[in-house]
Scaffold this motif. Structure first.
Motif: not given
Length: 329
Positions: A174-176, A193-194, A198-200
Motif C-alpha cells: 500500500v502507499g498510505s 508501505n512500499y 523495503n518490500v522484499a
C-alpha cells in the motif's frame, strides 16, 4: 439518447463531449441494455489518451449495470426486464457503456443476482473478473501466503477478498495508512508501505525468510525486482495483469530456473471462451453469496464525465468511480 464520446485522442477536458446520439437497436443475437451505472476504469483514460480510434466516434467504458429493455432476433424475449452486469462493452467496439443505452451480444450481459445493486454490477467487468482470474491462476492457495501488489486498488481490493475466501493469508502493498486500513478491511493480515519500507525484506521477515507462495501483480516493471530479491518462494507463482512501464523488464531467468518459479500473464479482455464462461459463472456465484465488499469511492453524473475521468487518472479516490445515469448535473 444521451452519451459521452470523443473523436480524437487527448486529455479529458479537451476531447470528451456529452450530447444526444442515436439510440442503438439490438441486432441478431444482441440485447439492448438501459444503463443505470457505468464503471470508470484506468483502461478508459489510457485508451482515450493513446489508443488509435477504430471509428469516428468512441463512447468509452466497458463495465455497467442496467436492465435489458429490448432483444434482437434469436434472443429469448424472457430476457427483457432482466437486471444485468455488462463486461467488455467497449472492447474492440466503438460504443461502450458511457451512454444511456448499449446494444451488445447477449452473453456480454450477465444476469445480476437479486441481492446486488447496479453499483456492484458496474464493478464486475474489469475489477471483479480481473481479480478472479488473477487468484485462479495461482492454483490451490489454501493455507498459503499471497502478496497482493497495490492492495487498495479497485482490482486488488477484490483480489484480497477472493484470496482470503480461498483460505490464503494475504500480505498487501500500500502507499498510505488509509490504504492499509482499506486493505486490512478486505482481509489482508499484514500490509507493507512500499513508499517507506523495503518490500522484499518485509516480505521475507513476514514469511520466516522463505518468501510468499504467490504474487498478484499489477505492475510487472517493479514487481520483477521483488522476485529478483527473493520475495517469491521456490515453486511460487506470479499472476500478472499489468505493467506501468513501456520498457521491457529484465527477467532473472537463472533464478527462476533454479527455483522453479511460475509466471502467468493474462489480458482480462482476451480470455478464452472456456476461461470466460467459468470466471463469469463463479464470479456471479460470489456476488450472489453476498461475501464481496464493494467500494464505490465517487459518483458522477454523465455531464460530469470529465471530472470522473480526471479523478481516476489522478488517483484521487480509493475505490471505484462510477457514472450514475440517474443523476442530473
Amino acid at each position: 439518447m444521451k452519451a459521452a464520446w470523443y473523436e480524437k485522442n487527448g486529455e479529458a477536458r479537451d476531447v470528451l463531449i456529452v450530447d444526444d446520439v442515436h439510440t442503438p437497436q439490438p441486432g441478431p443475437g444482441e440485447v439492448r441494455v438501459k444503463i443505470m451505472v457505468s464503471g470508470v476504469n484506468p483502461s478508459d483514460f489510457k485508451s482515450r489518451r493513446t489508443r488509435p480510434l477504430n471509428a469516428d466516434r468512441i463512447i468509452p467504458h466497458s463495465d455497467a449495470g442496467g436492465v435489458i429493455d429490448a432483444v434482437g432476433e434469436g434472443v429469448p424475449h424472457e430476457r427483457i426486464g432482466q437486471r444485468v452486469w455488462v463486461w467488455n462493452g467497449q472492447w474492440q467496439r466503438p460504443f461502450g457503456t458511457c451512454a444511456q443505452y448499449i446494444a451488445i451480444p447477449s452473453d456480454l450481459a450477465v444476469d445480476l443476482p437479486a441481492n446486488c445493486d447496479y453499483d456492484a454490477a458496474a464493478c464486475m467487468g474489469i475489477p471483479g473478473l480481473t481479480a478472479f482470474e488473477a487468484v485462479r491462476r495461482l492454483g490451490d492457495i489454501s493455507g498459503k501466503t499471497i502478496l497482493v501488489i497495490g492492495a487498495a486498488s479497485s482490482v486488488s481490493h477484490y483480489a484480497v477478498q477472493m484470496a482470503v475466501l480461498k483460505g490464503a493469508r494475504v500480505i498487501g502493498t500500500v502507499g498510505s495508512e488509509a490504504k492499509a486500513a482499506h486493505a486490512r478491511a478486505a482481509g489482508a493480515t499484514d500490509t507493507i508501505n512500499y513508499k517507506t519500507e523495503n518490500v522484499a525484506e518485509r516480505v521475507k521477515a513476514l514469511t520466516g525468510g522463505r518468501g510468499v507462495d504467490g504474487i498478484i501483480d499489477m505492475d510487472f516493471s517493479t514487481t520483477i525486482d521483488l522476485i529478483r530479491k527473493g520475495a517469491l518462494a521456490p515453486h511460487g507463482t506470479l499472476s500478472c495483469f499489468g505493467s506501468n512501464s513501456h520498457d521491457e523488464p529484465q527477467v532473472p531467468f537463472r533464478l527462476m530456473l533454479t527455483t522453479s518459479l511460475n509466471m502467468h500473464f493474462f489480458l482480462i479482455y482476451d480470455l478464452t471462451a472456456s476461461e470466460r464462461a467459468y470466471a463469469v459463472k463463479e464470479l456471479n456465484a460470489l456476488l450472489a453469496s453476498g461475501r464481496l465488499k464493494h467500494a464505490i469511492a465517487a459518483r458522477f453524473s454523465l455531464d460530469q464525465i470529465v471530472a470522473a475521468h480526471e479523478s481516476v487518472e489522478q488517483g484521487r479516490y480509493m475505490g471505484n468511480v462510477v457514472i450514475d445515469m440517474t443523476l442530473s448535473s
